[in-house]
Design a protein around this motif. Sequence first.
Motif, PDB file in Angstrom:
ATOM      1  N   ILE A  70      14.843  -9.809 -12.281  1.00 17.22           N
ATOM      2  CA  ILE A  70      15.408 -11.167 -12.429  1.00 17.22           C
ATOM      3  C   ILE A  70      15.311 -11.908 -11.088  1.00 17.22           C
ATOM      4  O   ILE A  70      14.967 -13.084 -11.037  1.00 17.22           O
ATOM      5  CB  ILE A  70      16.886 -11.076 -12.901  1.00 17.22           C
ATOM      6  CG1 ILE A  70      16.938 -10.595 -14.356  1.00 17.22           C
ATOM      7  CG2 ILE A  70      17.607 -12.413 -12.755  1.00 17.22           C
ATOM      8  CD1 ILE A  70      18.320 -10.107 -14.804  1.00 17.22           C
ATOM      9  N   PRO A  73      10.824 -12.153  -9.781  1.00 14.23           N
ATOM     10  CA  PRO A  73       9.997 -12.175 -10.996  1.00 14.23           C
ATOM     11  C   PRO A  73       8.504 -11.967 -10.755  1.00 14.23           C
ATOM     12  O   PRO A  73       7.793 -11.522 -11.652  1.00 14.23           O
ATOM     13  CB  PRO A  73      10.257 -13.575 -11.577  1.00 14.23           C
ATOM     14  CG  PRO A  73      10.788 -14.385 -10.437  1.00 14.23           C
ATOM     15  CD  PRO A  73      11.507 -13.436  -9.541  1.00 14.23           C
ATOM     16  N   ALA A 117      20.425  -8.140 -19.201  1.00 11.96           N
ATOM     17  CA  ALA A 117      19.937  -9.459 -18.754  1.00 11.96           C
ATOM     18  C   ALA A 117      20.446 -10.546 -19.703  1.00 11.96           C
ATOM     19  O   ALA A 117      20.792 -11.653 -19.272  1.00 11.96           O
ATOM     20  CB  ALA A 117      18.412  -9.448 -18.706  1.00 11.96           C
ATOM     21  N   ARG A 288      15.527 -14.786 -18.212  1.00  8.94           N
ATOM     22  CA  ARG A 288      15.481 -14.478 -16.784  1.00  8.94           C
ATOM     23  C   ARG A 288      16.042 -15.613 -15.929  1.00  8.94           C
ATOM     24  O   ARG A 288      16.841 -15.381 -15.026  1.00  8.94           O
ATOM     25  CB  ARG A 288      14.049 -14.159 -16.346  1.00  8.94           C
ATOM     26  CG  ARG A 288      13.978 -13.500 -14.977  1.00  8.94           C
ATOM     27  CD  ARG A 288      12.607 -13.577 -14.369  1.00  8.94           C
ATOM     28  NE  ARG A 288      12.222 -14.943 -14.076  1.00  8.94           N
ATOM     29  CZ  ARG A 288      12.674 -15.655 -13.044  1.00  8.94           C
ATOM     30  NH1 ARG A 288      13.547 -15.136 -12.198  1.00  8.94           N
ATOM     31  NH2 ARG A 288      12.276 -16.905 -12.863  1.00  8.94           N
TER      32      ARG A 288
END
Length: 306
Positions: A70, A73, A117, A288
Motif C-alpha cells: 500500500i 505500490p 487492506a 490501495r
Amino acid sequence: MSSHEIVRQIAHWKEKRGAVILAHNYQPGEIQDIADFLGDSLALSRQAAEEPAQVIVFCGVRFMAESAKILSPDKTVLLPRRDVGCPLADTITADQVRQLKEAHPQAAVVCYVNSSAEVKAESDVCCTSSNALQVVDGVEAQEIIFVPDKNLGHYVSRFTKKKVIIWDGFCYVHHRIRAEELQRAKKAHPQAVVLVHPECRPEVIDLADHVLSTDGMLRFAQGSEVGEFIIGTEVGLIYRLQKENPGQRFFAAGNAMVCVNMKKIHLEDVLLSLQRDQFSITISEEIRTRAQAALSRMLQYVTPQV
Ligand code: 13P
Ligand code: SF4
C-alpha cells in the motif's frame, strides 16, 4: 541443501534481484538472522515507505506485507508463504466497518494495522500498538470506532477522554495469557520487570510494569540496568531480546505464546520467493489509495521512543 548453503543462495539472489528482506520481531530465529531490517509493525511500515530497493521480501503475516505494498505500490512485495494470515485481522470485514459507520455517523474510524487492506480503506486512520493512544487523541472526532482488537481498544480507552466504540476482535496468542499464569511467573522471578503487549487482556495489563509494542520492549530492555524481564508477547521477540541482550534474562509470561502463522516462513520459502517471485502482493488501486490515506495519516503522528 544445508541451511548454510540456503543462506548463501539467499544472499546471491537478493543481490541479483536488488531485494531487501524485512522481517517482523515474531519471525523464527533463522529468518531474524538473515533479515536486513527487523522491527515492529510501525517500524516496518516506515521502512517499507522509505525503502529504496525495488523488491521487498516481507517475512511476517499478510497484513504487514499488504501495508508495505500500500505504501510502496511501485515495488514488488513478496510474501514467501500464501497461508500466513492474522486471525485477529480476520475478525472484521469492510462491510462490518461500513455498518459501524452507519450506526455512529459522527465517529472517526481508527483501525489497528492488524487488518485487511479493505478494512483500512474504510478507515479514517490506522494505528499500531506503539501509537494507538496518540492517534485516537490526535483525530478531531470525539467519538472513535476502534477496530479490530478489543484489548488494545480497552487499553486506549483507559487514557483517552473520548468515547471509544470497540470491536470484539482479539489475538489468540495474547488473549491466551491469563493473569494467574503471569502471577506464577512473577512469583518465580520476583526481581523481574514485567513488559506486556497491549493486545493482552486488561487483567494481565493490570499486573504489568510497562505496556509496550515489541520494539518498545526492545528499546526498554536495551536502555535498562534491570537483569530480568517477564515478557508478555509472542516468543519470537524473546529470541531477539536474548540475542541482543546476552547479559539479561527474559522469561515468558505464559505458555504457548506462539503465533502459528508467524512461524510458517522458513529459509527455503525465502529462497523460493526470490527465485520465483512468489507470492507477489496485489491490491486493487481503488482500495490501495484509500488504505494508503489511512496509513499515511498514521505515519504523520510522532511515535514515543518507549
Ligand atoms: P507490534 O507492532 O507491537 O510488533 O505487534 C504486532 C502484532 O502482530 C502483535 O501481535
Ligand atoms: Fe495476528 Fe496475534 Fe499473530 Fe500478531 S500475534 S500476527 S495479532 S495472530
